[in-house]
Design a protein around this motif. Sequence first.
Motif, short mmCIF file in Angstrom:
data_model
loop_
_atom_site.label_atom_id
_atom_site.label_comp_id
_atom_site.label_asym_id
_atom_site.label_seq_id
_atom_site.Cartn_x
_atom_site.Cartn_y
_atom_site.Cartn_z
N LEU A 16 0.81 -1.21 0.00
CA LEU A 16 0.00 0.00 0.00
C LEU A 16 0.85 1.27 0.00
CD1 LEU A 16 -2.92 -0.99 2.38
CD2 LEU A 16 -2.75 -1.20 -0.09
N ASP A 17 2.18 1.10 -0.02
CA ASP A 17 3.06 2.26 -0.16
C ASP A 17 3.27 2.64 -1.62
OD1 ASP A 17 3.53 2.92 2.50
OD2 ASP A 17 5.10 1.41 2.69
N LYS A 18 2.93 1.72 -2.52
CA LYS A 18 3.04 2.02 -3.95
C LYS A 18 1.76 2.71 -4.39
CE LYS A 18 6.25 -1.58 -5.47
NZ LYS A 18 6.46 -2.70 -6.42
N ILE A 19 1.89 3.97 -4.78
CA ILE A 19 0.70 4.77 -5.07
C ILE A 19 0.79 5.44 -6.43
CG2 ILE A 19 0.30 5.20 -2.63
CD1 ILE A 19 1.44 8.03 -3.06
N ARG A 20 -0.37 5.85 -6.91
CA ARG A 20 -0.48 6.73 -8.06
C ARG A 20 -0.94 8.07 -7.52
NH1 ARG A 20 -3.58 2.85 -12.48
NH2 ARG A 20 -1.91 1.31 -12.69
N ASN A 21 -0.03 9.02 -7.55
CA ASN A 21 -0.25 10.28 -6.84
C ASN A 21 -0.76 11.36 -7.78
OD1 ASN A 21 -0.30 11.94 -4.66
ND2 ASN A 21 1.88 11.84 -4.22
N GLY A 22 -2.01 11.77 -7.59
CA GLY A 22 -2.56 12.92 -8.29
C GLY A 22 -3.29 13.75 -7.26
N ILE A 23 -4.37 14.40 -7.64
CA ILE A 23 -5.20 15.04 -6.62
C ILE A 23 -5.76 13.96 -5.70
CG2 ILE A 23 -7.31 16.34 -6.22
CD1 ILE A 23 -6.81 17.88 -8.68
#
Length: 510
Positions: A476-483
């Motif tokens: 859960l540390d691997k993310i797709r970061n946007g708004i």
Amino acid sequence: MGWVYLLLAFLLCYYIFRSNTTRDLKKLPSPPGSLFYFGHIFQIRDEPHKKFTEWARSLGDIYSVQMGQQNWIILTSDKVVGELLQKRGAKYSTRVPSHYTFKILTRGKSYVCNPYDERYRKVNPIMHSVLGQRSVKENSDLLDDEYRILMQNLCQASAKMNDGFYPKYFFQLTALNVITLLCLNKRTDSVDDPFYREFKSLMGTHLELAKVTNRLSEFFPILKWFPNTKLHNAMIESADNIEAFLRKLVKEVIEDKEKKPCIIREFLRKKDEGILDDLDVIYLTDTIFAAGTDTVSASLTWLTAALANNPHVQSKAHQELDRVIGQSRIPEVSDEQTIPYIRAIIKEGQRYCGPLYLAIPHAIEEDDEYNGYHIPANSVVVLNQYGIHMDEKRYENPKEFKPERFLGFTESSAALANGNYENRDHFGFGAGRRLCTGIHMAERELLLGVSRLLWCFKIENASPLGKDGKPIAINLDKIRNGITVWPEDYKVRFVKRHDNVEKVLSGQSQ
């Protein structure tokens, strides 16, 4: 030489006035390593929430960061958020005045990112009327139907994909159907439907372009004279495509001969009254589509992964549901007070892995003081939700998914958000006067989604096996970061908990 003396006198007056406004006030602490003109921007990188949280551990709950030419005030505790954003809401309720990116993407008509000005105060009651508690109650049957259909869709998908699948798109389709039904009495049956595919593509591009790393011209105003033509053109194209998409929907409502009531029709009525204009209708609808689909579906996508990683939590939830609900009906909204562990799972999901790590920034237009520190005018004020949610002083063992920490919370997040900051469950919906307008709708959807998901299924991690013969935990540390923040793709299996599931969902068993 007279002008020299005049200039010196002016500078002296300015110095005296300025020193009076900040006399006896300290500068907020700031991280080391700030570079001339650039500030700390090279230290932030791709995961600002982690860097801001790391700095908070050494600098304290409130500190300043220089993002190019913008001064950011980072808030990382319930107390400072309560004292500033809630108690001094009148000062801290505007948005960043120069939000250049959003001005392009929404033609300057964004509801979420607009300043706390006359237009916002005019539009805000309208948004509350179409998304508030009354609207949620009036549309309870609609929400009930869509979250029943979601469970049917997951049953069908599970039968076809035995190896598991990424559930994001099913959650997103359900959230989209809720919004399209509310906005224009329209729904879509499948993730393969062209309407859903067009929406997913448009909104994905829209939110990707709005992320922090695309806002360099806000941090470095000189770049407005040397624009990134490729990025600028992409923003213009995205705005054009979104506008064309939404105009088609507005046209459908206008041409509906039955004149069925819906949100867009309410916006059109306000337009006829002279309260809204044509672009207001388009971009208020855009706000509802973007916020109403991504936050709920991201929450369910995160929570599903967390549950797959924690089968013991599922086991406790299954026991509660079997004891209270049984296996002859699905959970209803009226069951909420009798299923406290399910309610605790939802709250813990918003804390542990909510869809926002940094709230949409506030701003302050005048100087302020807090605990002897000077807060400069025209600063960007950032609520570091991730940092608060991972604070060991507030949440014991914060990196552990532990719903039990919320078993004593009987009130909704909406009620707690408007009360004492010390009693809040989490800060996932923001704080102060810019609290999420759709909070009541989101809470209702999450209750139906999570309770029925756990009533119907055991969620199994379908990741490859590790050396111990067990599936590797979903990272859960691997993310797709946007708004909105999403987990990286993962695979789970939805295993029906009993033979009665499909009968109950189809209405054959009561």
